[in-house]
Write an enzyme that holds these catalytic residues in place. Structure first.
Site, PDB file in Angstrom:
ATOM      1  N   ASP A  42     -99.401  63.062 -13.088  1.00  0.00           N
ATOM      2  CA  ASP A  42     -98.600  63.315 -14.277  1.00  0.00           C
ATOM      3  C   ASP A  42     -97.836  62.061 -14.682  1.00  0.00           C
ATOM      4  OD1 ASP A  42     -99.302  66.056 -14.475  1.00  0.00           O
ATOM      5  OD2 ASP A  42     -97.878  66.522 -12.868  1.00  0.00           O
ATOM      6  N   TYR A  70     -98.153  64.186  -0.717  1.00  0.00           N
ATOM      7  CA  TYR A  70     -97.114  63.994  -1.721  1.00  0.00           C
ATOM      8  C   TYR A  70     -95.724  64.065  -1.099  1.00  0.00           C
ATOM      9  CZ  TYR A  70    -100.726  65.130  -5.220  1.00  0.00           C
ATOM     10  OH  TYR A  70    -101.858  65.151  -5.996  1.00  0.00           O
ATOM     11  N   ASP A  84     -91.549  70.065 -14.972  1.00  0.00           N
ATOM     12  CA  ASP A  84     -91.183  68.698 -14.605  1.00  0.00           C
ATOM     13  C   ASP A  84     -89.972  68.279 -15.434  1.00  0.00           C
ATOM     14  OD1 ASP A  84     -92.014  67.796 -17.144  1.00  0.00           O
ATOM     15  OD2 ASP A  84     -94.023  67.322 -16.466  1.00  0.00           O
ATOM     16  N   ARG A 174     -96.321  71.083  -8.978  1.00  0.00           N
ATOM     17  CA  ARG A 174     -95.429  71.763  -9.922  1.00  0.00           C
ATOM     18  C   ARG A 174     -95.534  73.282  -9.784  1.00  0.00           C
ATOM     19  NH1 ARG A 174     -97.007  70.334 -15.460  1.00  0.00           N
ATOM     20  NH2 ARG A 174     -99.000  69.591 -14.602  1.00  0.00           N
TER      21      ARG A 174
END
Length: 299
Positions: A42, A70, A84, A174
């Site tokens: 993203d 991550y 986000d 997310r």
């Protein structure tokens, strides 16, 4: 001018630019448009991106399937439309305590099912989900199964939870933040996201795309194929190469040392990549053949 641009470059994408835009510098330095990344990050996210160049873009599907690592920060008490920092706040709630969060995290380990975010690159009837969402529609996104191998809580400073997650391809961090927040009777979204590894490639192995040295930073040959799991690198005799280049039927007998427990095989003669082949049951088939060798081996 670089004679052979085929290979891979490992870059550290900065936050604030799209994955597609991050390729511009590489295209310019290599003077080629035949280039592609193997997993979107993203715009607000940063971290490891494997970029394939030249004829090695044919390997995209194999690298896309690699596991990802991550580090992220989930902010509790709010949910944004995009999940986000770039989206507007659409819901607010109280903030759960750490004990509740720890208990709920347990259900996000192993094989789980999740619905990707509405603002994502998922294709729905020829359109991206985010295009539908930005047009005022509600994309009909199918729930999918993903694997969460590790989910560690690194720190908690109300309302922010810092986590480390190792997961399979297709996992949306997310979505994990959204679902974890709701399972705690609250809301949450991702405020920071860094991809720290793709398969064997870690953040320490990457470069800034602006610092790309085409002579030294393109990974090629056996070094590239060794990054793929479930693949055996095989050395082949020069005598059989013309047959391979001409698409001759493959036979296990041609490849001494072939371990049939592997599903895929990268064939090399010395340092020359010859072909990528795979096994289905007890039959071998071509995936792709190097086009660089015709002049050398069929002359």
């Amino acid at each position: 001018m670089i004679e052979n641009t085929s290979g891979a470059v490992f870059i550290n994408k900065p936050s604030g630019i799209t994955s597609y835009k991050s390729l511009d510098t590489i295209k310019r330095k290599l003077a080629t448009r035949k280039i592609g990344h193997t997993g979107t990050l993203d715009k607000f996210a940063s971290g490891v991106m494997i970029v394939l160049t030249g004829k090695m873009t044919k390997l995209a599907g194999y690298f896309t399937g690699l596991d990802k690592d991550y580090e992220a920060v989930f902010s509790f008490g709010k949910e944004t439309a995009t999940l986000d920092p770039e989206g507007e706040v659409i819901a607010e709630s109280g903030i759960p305590d750490l004990a509740t969060i720890r208990e709920k995290v347990k259900s996000f380990k192993g094989i789980i099912r999740q619905v990707p975010p509405a603002y994502s690159a998922i294709h729905i009837n020829g359109k991206r989900a985010h295009e539908i969402a930005r047009g005022g529609g509600t994309p009909d996104i199918t729930e999918r199964e993903v694997a969460i191998y590790t989910f560690q809580i690194l720190s908690w400073k109300t309302p922010d939870l810092t986590v480390r997650i190792k997961c399979s391809k297709g996992t949306y961090i997310r979505s994990i933040a959204r679902d974890l927040g709701r399972s705690c009777g609250s809301y949450a979204y991702v405020t920071s996201l860094k991809r720290t590894a793709v398969g064997k490639i870690r953040i320490e192995d990457t470069i800034d795309s602006n610092e790309l040295d085409p002579e030294n930073d393109i990974v090629r040959g056996k070094n590239l194929f060794s990054l793929l799991p479930d693949l055996q690198i095989l050395s082949v005799n020069r005598e059989i190469i013309p047959g391979i280049l001409n698409g001759k039927k493959l036979d296990v007998k041609l490849f001494p040392g072939m371990d049939l427990s592997y599903p895929r095989f990268a064939l090399f003669h010395e340092d020359d990549f010859v072909a990528l082949i795979s096994r289905e049951m007890n039959r071998l088939k071509y995936n792709f053949v190097s086009g660089d060798l015709y002049g050398s081996y069929l002359g």
